[in-house]
Every structure is written in structure tokens, then in C-alpha cells.
Design an enzyme around this catalytic site. Structure first.
Site, PDB file in Angstrom:
ATOM      1  N   ARG A   1      43.357  46.170  34.541  1.00 41.52           N
ATOM      2  CA  ARG A   1      43.321  44.914  33.780  1.00 41.52           C
ATOM      3  C   ARG A   1      43.202  45.321  32.310  1.00 41.52           C
ATOM      4  O   ARG A   1      42.193  45.907  31.903  1.00 41.52           O
ATOM      5  CB  ARG A   1      42.128  44.065  34.214  1.00 41.52           C
ATOM      6  CG  ARG A   1      41.955  42.745  33.470  1.00 41.52           C
ATOM      7  CD  ARG A   1      40.733  42.024  33.999  1.00 41.52           C
ATOM      8  NE  ARG A   1      40.388  40.854  33.224  1.00 41.52           N
ATOM      9  CZ  ARG A   1      40.796  39.611  33.504  1.00 41.52           C
ATOM     10  NH1 ARG A   1      41.576  39.400  34.540  1.00 41.52           N
ATOM     11  NH2 ARG A   1      40.415  38.585  32.748  1.00 41.52           N
TER      12      ARG A   1
ATOM     13  N   CYS B   1      43.346  28.783  36.201  1.00 41.36           N
ATOM     14  CA  CYS B   1      42.967  30.118  36.674  1.00 41.36           C
ATOM     15  C   CYS B   1      41.510  30.465  36.358  1.00 41.36           C
ATOM     16  O   CYS B   1      40.976  31.416  36.940  1.00 41.36           O
ATOM     17  CB  CYS B   1      43.907  31.171  36.089  1.00 41.36           C
ATOM     18  SG  CYS B   1      43.784  31.382  34.296  1.00 41.36           S
TER      19      CYS B   1
ATOM     20  N   ASP C   1      45.802  26.206  31.095  1.00 40.73           N
ATOM     21  CA  ASP C   1      45.021  27.425  30.868  1.00 40.73           C
ATOM     22  C   ASP C   1      44.325  27.285  29.521  1.00 40.73           C
ATOM     23  O   ASP C   1      44.588  26.333  28.774  1.00 40.73           O
ATOM     24  CB  ASP C   1      45.946  28.653  30.901  1.00 40.73           C
ATOM     25  CG  ASP C   1      45.168  29.974  30.979  1.00 40.73           C
ATOM     26  OD1 ASP C   1      43.959  29.939  31.300  1.00 40.73           O
ATOM     27  OD2 ASP C   1      45.761  31.028  30.714  1.00 40.73           O
TER      28      ASP C   1
ATOM     29  N   HIS D   1      50.294  38.026  34.852  1.00 39.93           N
ATOM     30  CA  HIS D   1      49.109  38.000  35.704  1.00 39.93           C
ATOM     31  C   HIS D   1      49.583  37.793  37.148  1.00 39.93           C
ATOM     32  O   HIS D   1      49.366  36.728  37.750  1.00 39.93           O
ATOM     33  CB  HIS D   1      48.183  36.868  35.270  1.00 39.93           C
ATOM     34  CG  HIS D   1      46.752  37.036  35.699  1.00 39.93           C
ATOM     35  ND1 HIS D   1      46.351  37.980  36.629  1.00 39.93           N
ATOM     36  CD2 HIS D   1      45.614  36.353  35.330  1.00 39.93           C
ATOM     37  CE1 HIS D   1      45.044  37.873  36.817  1.00 39.93           C
ATOM     38  NE2 HIS D   1      44.577  36.908  36.059  1.00 39.93           N
TER      39      HIS D   1
ATOM     40  N   GLN E   1      47.097  36.596  39.984  1.00 38.72           N
ATOM     41  CA  GLN E   1      46.761  35.181  39.833  1.00 38.72           C
ATOM     42  C   GLN E   1      47.909  34.322  40.343  1.00 38.72           C
ATOM     43  O   GLN E   1      47.698  33.308  41.023  1.00 38.72           O
ATOM     44  CB  GLN E   1      46.471  34.848  38.368  1.00 38.72           C
ATOM     45  CG  GLN E   1      46.095  33.400  38.119  1.00 38.72           C
ATOM     46  CD  GLN E   1      44.771  33.031  38.756  1.00 38.72           C
ATOM     47  OE1 GLN E   1      43.779  33.708  38.543  1.00 38.72           O
ATOM     48  NE2 GLN E   1      44.754  31.957  39.535  1.00 38.72           N
TER      49      GLN E   1
ATOM     50  N   ARG F   1      42.333  34.407  45.265  1.00 37.15           N
ATOM     51  CA  ARG F   1      42.528  35.708  44.608  1.00 37.15           C
ATOM     52  C   ARG F   1      42.071  36.833  45.524  1.00 37.15           C
ATOM     53  O   ARG F   1      42.711  37.885  45.627  1.00 37.15           O
ATOM     54  CB  ARG F   1      41.751  35.754  43.283  1.00 37.15           C
ATOM     55  CG  ARG F   1      42.351  34.922  42.161  1.00 37.15           C
ATOM     56  CD  ARG F   1      43.602  35.571  41.582  1.00 37.15           C
ATOM     57  NE  ARG F   1      43.320  36.908  41.080  1.00 37.15           N
ATOM     58  CZ  ARG F   1      42.766  37.170  39.883  1.00 37.15           C
ATOM     59  NH1 ARG F   1      42.415  36.182  39.086  1.00 37.15           N
ATOM     60  NH2 ARG F   1      42.561  38.411  39.499  1.00 37.15           N
TER      61      ARG F   1
END
Length: 327
Positions: A121, A283, A243, A148, A151, A311
Site C-alpha cells: 500500500r 470505501c 469518496d 485500488h 477495494q 475486503r
């Protein structure tokens, strides 16, 4: 590809084209492979909830490199690996894999002698790609500034569970044209659902990524549209997504972005433009009162906690598939 059912899970040892593979972005996958990952995720989730507790990777190890902080990513990858029986080592903060200035090549060439998968990440996508270039083991992008993918897998599994299909629906993404927007572009290109992204002027998704996805969707049948009018995106949507307005690394622009993005807030009035029974995804973490209001986050349309849980399931399934080459 029949997206009305996720009924074709891969075996980790048979008919598995993902063994030994990287996942750096969703466009690394074919539609069939994306369907296989999601089907495997659903099957493994159902098996776990039915009491299945096998640990097929009891001798495996996973390195989790966290150059950006996270709650969901770290916990879901750690628990997913441990449910498979694998040992995890988390490298973050001052103890990050790259904190001492060693080259990416040297770091990766050492890590691959110790572990079976590298999860990273980080900030720039080129860092993820450089790690994958040197690694002889699977590399999973757990978030970069551009994409991502994990996700995205969790979002798709959640949509399937709530709509009962991954076809014939409209998804409205409203907000910043960031890595989440890019990932939905790739999802739409591979699957073929209708995607409308509404952003302020100057905050559109990366033009190169948009064109890549439109080129793929020309074959897959997706309807991808960009607009600056959130009402166009939200009207008759089956899925509404937003988001944060300032992602990690953009915090110094926060005050300016709040002013620019205010018309893009998802509140009850905005959600009412969507179809009855539409679902809302985010998310997380969310800035309640900015990009979304409490009444939406805590309302009947919200599936944000199912989304967060998924996830764990998609990442567990993904690790089980890419690690199959070590069997």
C-alpha cells in the site's frame, strides 16, 4: 460471461489461471478471471460462515508493506492471511520495507527469499510496478494513488450480494476522480455495467485511464460517461458511490476542495434522485458532513459495513489463488 451469477469459483489447485500472478490493477485481469475471483470470494465467504476452517497455507508467509496508514487494509489482509494459515509480517512507519533508503530491487530480492506474497500500500503506482518487476513472487496492490483493485473487488461483491447481479445496472460515482473512480472505470470496462462519473471541472479521472477503459469497454459493452453534473449521474442510479474529497497526500488542499465539491455532497435529496432501493457505497474512512451526510451513511441504502467486511473475503480469496503456485 454471465454476470447474473457468481457461480464459477476457481479451485486453488485446479483450473486456476491466477497462480503466481500479480494484481496491480483490475485491468490485469480478463473478464473471466475477474468473475473467477469474485465467485471464489463468495464461495469462500459462504464456506467460512458455514463453519469451514481449513488452513491450506499453513507454511506460507505474507509481507504487508504499509507506506500509507490504514485500518481496513491492514486488518483485512492480516486476518485473511491468517485464516488461510499463513504467517504475516507488517512493515510500516519507521519500520517500513523502504524506510532505510535501500533500493527497491535489493529490498524485494531479499523479501522474496522470506515470503510467498508481497502486499503493498503506497503512493505512486510506479512503486507498485517496480516491486512487481523485481519480485519473483506474487505482488498485490493494496492501494496506490492511481488504483485500488482490492477495494474494487470488495465493492463488486457487495453490489452482487445486494442487487443479486452484476449486470444491467447503473452506478453513479460522485466526487473526486481519484483511484476509486479509476477502479470503477476498470470494473465497468470488464463487466459492462453503466457507469456515470460526476466530478467538478479540473477533478476528472486521469484521461489516459479513461481511454484505456473505453478501449476495453468497446468490446465489453460498458457505457462509460463523464459529467460535471451530479444530478445526471444520480438520476435513476442503482448504486451510488462517493469518496473523500481530499485523499491522502491532498490534505493541504482540503479547505479549497470543500468549497469546490460542496455541490457533490451525497445527502438525502441527492440520494432521492436514484432508483427506489438503490444502495450507497463508500470505501471509508468518510468525512461525515462533507462528501456524505449522516442520514445517508446510517440510512437504509447504506451498505458500507458489508462493503468493509467484504475486503476481508475478496483479499483472502485472492491470496489463496495467487499463492497456489507454491503448492
Amino acid at each position: 460471461m454471465d454476470w447474473s451469477k457468481l457461480d464459477k469459483p476457481y479451485s486453488t489447485l485446479e483450473n486456476n489461471p491466477l497462480a503466481g500472478r500479480d494484481l496491480l490493477r483490475l485491468l490485469d485481469l480478463s473478464p473471466e478471471e475477474l468473475h473467477g475471483i469474485l465467485s471464489t470470494s463468495l464461495a469462500q465467504k459462504q464456506a467460512w460462515k458455514a463453519g469451514e476452517r481449513s488452513k491450506p497455507y499453513a507454511d506460507a508467509a505474507v509481507a504487508i508493506i504499509m507506506e500509507k496508514p490504514s485500518l481496513r487494509t491492514r486488518v483485512s489482509f492480516e486476518l485473511g492471511a491468517k485464516r488461510l494459515g499463513a504467517f504475516t509480517t507488517v512493515l510500516s512507519g519507521k519500520d517500513s520495507a523502504f524506510s532505510r533508503g535501500e533500493s527497491v530491487k535489493d529490498t524485494v530480492m531479499v523479501l522474496e527469499r522470506f515470503v510467498d506474497v508481497i502486499v503493498i500500500r503506497t503512493f505512486e503506482q510506479k512503486k507498485v510496478e517496480e516491486v512487481a518487476e523485481y519480485a519473483g513472487i506474487p505482488v498485490i496492490n493494496a492501494l496506490s494513488d492511481s488504483f485500488h483493485p482490492c477495494q474494487g473487488l470488495g465493492d463488486l461483491l457487495t453490489i452482487y450480494e445486494h442487487l443479486g447481479r452484476l449486470t444491467d445496472f447503473k452506478l453513479a460515482y460522485v466526487g473526486d476522480g481519484n483511484n476509486i473512480a479509476h477502479t470503477f472505470l476498470e470494473s465497468a470496462a470488464l463487466i459492462g455495467f453503466e457507469l456515470v462519473i460526476a466530478t467538478p471541472v479540473g477533478y476528472e479521472p486521469n484521461a489516459k485511464i479513461v481511454e484505456e477503459c473505453r478501449a476495453v469497454s468497446a468490446c465489453g459493452g460498458a457505457n462509460i460517461h463523464l459529467t460535471h453534473d451530479p444530478k445526471v449521474a444520480l438520476t435513476e442510479a442503482d448504486v451510488v458511490v462517493t469518496d473523500t474529497w481530499a485523499s491522502m497526500g491532498d490534505e493541504d488542499e482540503h479547505a479549497e476542495r470543500v468549497k469546490v465539491f460542496e455541490p457533490y455532497r451525497i445527502d438525502a435529496a441527492a440520494l432521492a434522485l436514484a432508483k427506489p432501493g438503490a444502495i450507497f457505497e463508500h470505501c471509508l474512512p468518510a468525512h461525515r458532513g462533507e462528501e456524505v451526510t449522516d442520514e445517508v451513511m446510517d440510512g437504509p441504502a447504506s451498505v458500507i459495513y458489508d462493503e468493509a467486511e467484504n475486503r476481508l473475503h475478496v483479499q483472502k480469496a485472492l491470496m489463496s489463488l495467487v499463492m497456489a503456485s507454491k503448492k
